[in-house]
Design an enzyme around this catalytic site. Sequence first.
Site, short mmCIF file in Angstrom:
data_model
loop_
_atom_site.label_atom_id
_atom_site.label_comp_id
_atom_site.label_asym_id
_atom_site.label_seq_id
_atom_site.Cartn_x
_atom_site.Cartn_y
_atom_site.Cartn_z
N GLU A 5 0.83 -1.21 0.00
CA GLU A 5 0.00 0.00 0.00
C GLU A 5 0.86 1.26 0.00
OE1 GLU A 5 -0.87 -2.66 1.63
OE2 GLU A 5 -2.88 -3.05 0.89
N HIS B 202 -9.79 -5.61 10.64
CA HIS B 202 -10.45 -5.43 9.34
C HIS B 202 -11.77 -4.68 9.47
CE1 HIS B 202 -7.68 -8.58 8.01
NE2 HIS B 202 -7.97 -8.24 6.77
#
Lengths: 362, 223
Positions: free
Chosen positions: A90, A159
């Site tokens: 990322e 998450h």
Amino acid sequence: MLGIVRQKMLERSSKKIRPAVSMLRSYSSAAKQMTVREALNSALHEEMSADSKVFLIGEEVGEYQGAYKITKGLLDKYGPDRVLDTPITEAGFTGIAVGAAYYGLKPVVEFMTFNFSMQAIDHIINSAAKSNYMSAGKISVPIVFRGPNGAAAGVGAQHSQCYAAWYAACPGLKVLTPYNSEDARGLLKAAIRDPDPVVFLENELLYGESFPTSDEVLDSSFCLPIGKAKIERKGKHVTIAAYSKMVGYSLQAAEILEKDGIDAEVINLRSIRPLDRSTINDSVRKTNRLVTVEEAFPQHGVGAEICACVVEESFAYLDAPVERIAGADVPMPYAANLERMALPQVGDIVRAAKRACYRSVP
Amino acid sequence: MSTAAMFGAQPFPLNPISTTSHDIPLVFSKHTCQFLGLTWSSKFNLSRRSGTVVSVSDEKMSKSAPVLVITKEEGLELYEDMVLGRTFENMCHQMFSLRKIFGFVHHYNGQEAVSTGFIKLLKQQDSVVSTYRDHVHALSKGVPSRAVMSELFGKITGCCRGRGGSMHMFSRDHNLLGGFAYMGEGIPVATGAAFTSKYKRSGLRSCCLGVFWGWGLQQCALL
């Protein structure tokens, strides 16, 4: 014109008792049902065909057709030069995208979930958000960071976080939170066309939900203004301000409250930064009571900001303390029963609205 | 202090020559298993074992009396651990298909030898930092399989009382430091745990094993 007709029909229809929220939406026979996934996909298709500087970058956006199939068909149509599959880094691909934006392209960066954006948050905040200011307006960063945000189902603490409040705290960013297909299409198009960095927070559980969309929404030039909230349901007793999935819950809560004689006004915030302070305050000045609803952690959240802005501008109009509904102040537990307890449910919103109306003892 | 990387392809002596001056040479007591660490119950008499372990290929080349890498009993222990891992993961898959386990489940089928082979080298006080694919690492490290399965079901009897789930197995007793969802997330964490060992200059040498592969390296390369 169509908007005025739609509003009047909504007012008339909202007075009847309804068993399910979906009935509220079947006001136009010409409306096409469209899922949020299809809405996002169509918006990306249209913006990519309109402007060759727009490109997609992220994990699984190309060959896999998108981790959640949002970018389906785009690789086939626009080729690997404009739809870039990246390795799992990322920090790397976000930095690359920001650099591309500095130099004139319009990247749309997909994070598989916004939890992973924490790996790249230095680039979002320092490289993208602050650059326009630091360069005295010389560098513009027309980038969009998009992906699912907030809790899914049973995916655990790492998450499930909602990042709306984090990104909305940063000057230089715009933060959008679509709820239905109309929001998804209009706001994503606006975000891609915007010359500034936009954080576009979707919701995984809403991707498959279907909403009616009018021809106006399906038009390729359709665009929603950034910074304007929408009043999903007009009411007069209490204002419920929510974003993303919580708008759906708030609408369900409003139906339940109607049976008890409480007419709730539901605001779909759409834009967390800039926050539509005037719509929220106008509504509170009308109803005199406010409930804020969010899925995120309570401290320093969106609800806290809304409460502060209402206290600053409409304090004399408040007849009751602001009720704030948020997720539990714990990392998201894995066990299903605990997860349910950690997230706001429709019943929580109903009880909060009743407390705000002094209809129940807290 | 040794790390997993040191145990490369070459035959390794069990009392390795330290390359840094801070390392304290490992001393195994006579009754300690020389291959397997103390994460399992040592019930075998190993005093008949020879001191140096050589690889199988060396054994073939030397043509002298074969020196076993492991004894039959140790082999059975390792095999049991691998079979446990496989059976456990197969059951997980079944339960996931029946929707009794939910969310994310990452299976370890086919990699059992990695978990067994590395983790069974460690001692009780050595720590393991794992990834989201951590069920079998927990089992090899000694976390009871019942506790791991209960965790997957979200039960309070699970090793994290139902809070962690599949990807976040932790155990203070067994020095399992998690269970991390993000790629490469555990690498700096494992390094930090190993740093603690060095910092404390503890009398017992301890080791931290960070398990990661492929994509995790890419994430870490940029950090």
